[in-house]
Design an enzyme around this catalytic site. Structure first.
Site, PDB file in Angstrom:
ATOM      1  N   ASP A 275     -13.487  -1.097   2.778  1.00  0.00           N
ATOM      2  CA  ASP A 275     -12.310  -2.185   2.290  1.00  0.00           C
ATOM      3  C   ASP A 275     -12.360  -2.028   0.688  1.00  0.00           C
ATOM      4  O   ASP A 275     -13.394  -2.268  -0.068  1.00  0.00           O
ATOM      5  CB  ASP A 275     -13.187  -3.677   2.796  1.00  0.00           C
ATOM      6  CG  ASP A 275     -12.248  -4.623   2.085  1.00  0.00           C
ATOM      7  OD1 ASP A 275     -11.425  -5.236   3.080  1.00  0.00           O
ATOM      8  OD2 ASP A 275     -12.089  -5.063   1.023  1.00  0.00           O
TER       9      ASP A 275
ATOM     10  N   TYR B   6      -9.061  -3.529  -7.566  1.00  0.00           N
ATOM     11  CA  TYR B   6     -10.550  -2.910  -7.735  1.00  0.00           C
ATOM     12  C   TYR B   6     -10.469  -1.839  -8.704  1.00  0.00           C
ATOM     13  O   TYR B   6     -11.603  -1.612  -9.289  1.00  0.00           O
ATOM     14  CB  TYR B   6     -11.163  -2.638  -6.600  1.00  0.00           C
ATOM     15  CG  TYR B   6     -11.453  -3.693  -5.600  1.00  0.00           C
ATOM     16  CD1 TYR B   6     -11.064  -5.188  -5.839  1.00  0.00           C
ATOM     17  CD2 TYR B   6     -11.772  -3.676  -4.255  1.00  0.00           C
ATOM     18  CE1 TYR B   6     -11.230  -6.169  -5.008  1.00  0.00           C
ATOM     19  CE2 TYR B   6     -11.875  -4.544  -3.301  1.00  0.00           C
ATOM     20  CZ  TYR B   6     -11.649  -5.951  -3.617  1.00  0.00           C
ATOM     21  OH  TYR B   6     -12.014  -6.882  -2.928  1.00  0.00           O
TER      22      TYR B   6
ATOM     23  N   LYS C  87      -5.255  -3.740  -0.432  1.00  0.00           N
ATOM     24  CA  LYS C  87      -4.692  -5.151  -0.763  1.00  0.00           C
ATOM     25  C   LYS C  87      -3.711  -4.892  -1.847  1.00  0.00           C
ATOM     26  O   LYS C  87      -3.796  -4.163  -2.694  1.00  0.00           O
ATOM     27  CB  LYS C  87      -5.761  -6.118  -1.020  1.00  0.00           C
ATOM     28  CG  LYS C  87      -6.986  -6.260  -0.211  1.00  0.00           C
ATOM     29  CD  LYS C  87      -8.147  -7.421  -0.557  1.00  0.00           C
ATOM     30  CE  LYS C  87      -9.386  -7.040   0.518  1.00  0.00           C
ATOM     31  NZ  LYS C  87     -10.079  -5.798  -0.208  1.00  0.00           N
TER      32      LYS C  87
ATOM     33  N   HIS D 212      -3.409 -10.180  -1.269  1.00  0.00           N
ATOM     34  CA  HIS D 212      -4.775 -10.533  -1.793  1.00  0.00           C
ATOM     35  C   HIS D 212      -4.833 -12.107  -1.786  1.00  0.00           C
ATOM     36  O   HIS D 212      -6.105 -12.355  -1.756  1.00  0.00           O
ATOM     37  CB  HIS D 212      -5.065  -9.727  -3.096  1.00  0.00           C
ATOM     38  CG  HIS D 212      -6.364  -9.336  -3.168  1.00  0.00           C
ATOM     39  ND1 HIS D 212      -6.696  -8.247  -4.009  1.00  0.00           N
ATOM     40  CD2 HIS D 212      -7.542  -9.971  -3.102  1.00  0.00           C
ATOM     41  CE1 HIS D 212      -8.000  -8.296  -4.029  1.00  0.00           C
ATOM     42  NE2 HIS D 212      -8.516  -9.359  -3.442  1.00  0.00           N
TER      43      HIS D 212
END
Length: 276
Positions: free
Chosen positions: A45, A50, A75, A108
């Site tokens: 994931d 990120y 996401k 998200h």
């Protein structure tokens, strides 16, 4: 060791236990994802925000594991919501991951102040139809956000990924998801170290009784409730420990005692007011 598979509302399956890379240093991501894959994880994931999709992609490419044996989630970030931005965003993520599709693509955060998540969801429906993602879902959506999607669009989200841990067990949202075929995923499943979860008597007693770590007990609690979970760790030993949660079972009394920790203690941002 076989990880249970959960069948989503669109007929696709997802491994119930995966490896999350939230706050994993981009420079370390390839090595740590490679470690997770070697341990046996097949569900990874990540997210555009990120900043480590490239590392995930390099680890996947180097692993030699057939693509159809992997489940990859990423996401869409909040600044890319709307009708014209999501396509470029998903293509950027696919390029960074080195993939022609992901298995699950999520919005998200709902960002209700923007009021773009319904239009964005319609774009995700299009991406699914085109094969850019197999399943689509949401993250951090509360009941009113979900109810709007159900009322105004054609597709029920496959999952809702939520902050969820014993002190913030999200019972009402879990029940709503169960009633509508939306599977629940937990982010921050161990409380992100923001309270003494492992010192809770119910967790510590169960760990002692089974000869396992408190983290293993909490992950087992999630699995026993049918929650999809992907703990994050940057320590190879803990990555392996977090995967080793199928050799013991919590008793009903132990599950109930951990359930009783719930006190509505959110440790992350509130989706109703988050504006990042």
């Amino acid at each position: 060791m076989t990880v249970p598979e959960i069948t989503l509302n669109d007929g696709h399956t997802i491994p119930q236990l995966g490896y999350g890379v939230f706050k994993v240093d981009p420079a370390e991501t390839e090595r740590l994802v490679a470690t997770a894959l070697e341990v046996g994880y097949r569900h990874i994931d990540t997210a555009a925000i990120y900043g480590n999709e490239e590392g995930v992609g390099r680890a996947i490419a180097a692993s030699g594991i057939p693509r159809d044996e992997l489940f990859i989630t990423t996401k869409l970030w909040n600044s890319e919501q709307g009708t014209d931005k999501p396509r470029a965003a998903i293509q950027t993520s696919l390029d960074k991951l080195g993939l022609d599709h992901v298995d699950l693509y999520l919005i998200h955060w709902p960002r209700p102040d923007q009021d773009l998540y319904v239009d964005t969801w319609r774009q995700l429906e299009t991406f699914r139809g085109e094969g850019l993602t197999r399943s689509i879902g949401v993250s951090n959506f509360h009941r009113p956000h979900l109810e709007r999607l159900l009322a105004e669009t054609e597709t029920v989200p496959a999952v809702d990924q939520l902050e969820l841990h014993p002190a913030f067990a999200q019972r009402e949202l879990r029940a709503f998801g169960a009633d509508h075929g939306i599977h629940i995923e937990a982010w921050g499943p161990l409380g992100q170290g923001k309270y003494d979860l492992f010192g809770e008597k119910a967790v510590a007693d169960a760990a002692d009784a089974h000869g396992v770590t408190p983290a293993q007990v909490v992950l087992r609690w999630h699995l026993d409730h049918g929650i999809i979970v992907f703990p994050k760790s940057s320590t190879p030993e803990r990555i392996a420990q977090n995967f080793d949660v199928f050799g013991f079972e919590l008793t009903p009394d132990e599950v109930a005692a951990i359930d009783a920790i719930d006190r509505g203690q959110r440790v992350g941002s509130d989706p109703d007011t988050a504006t990042f």
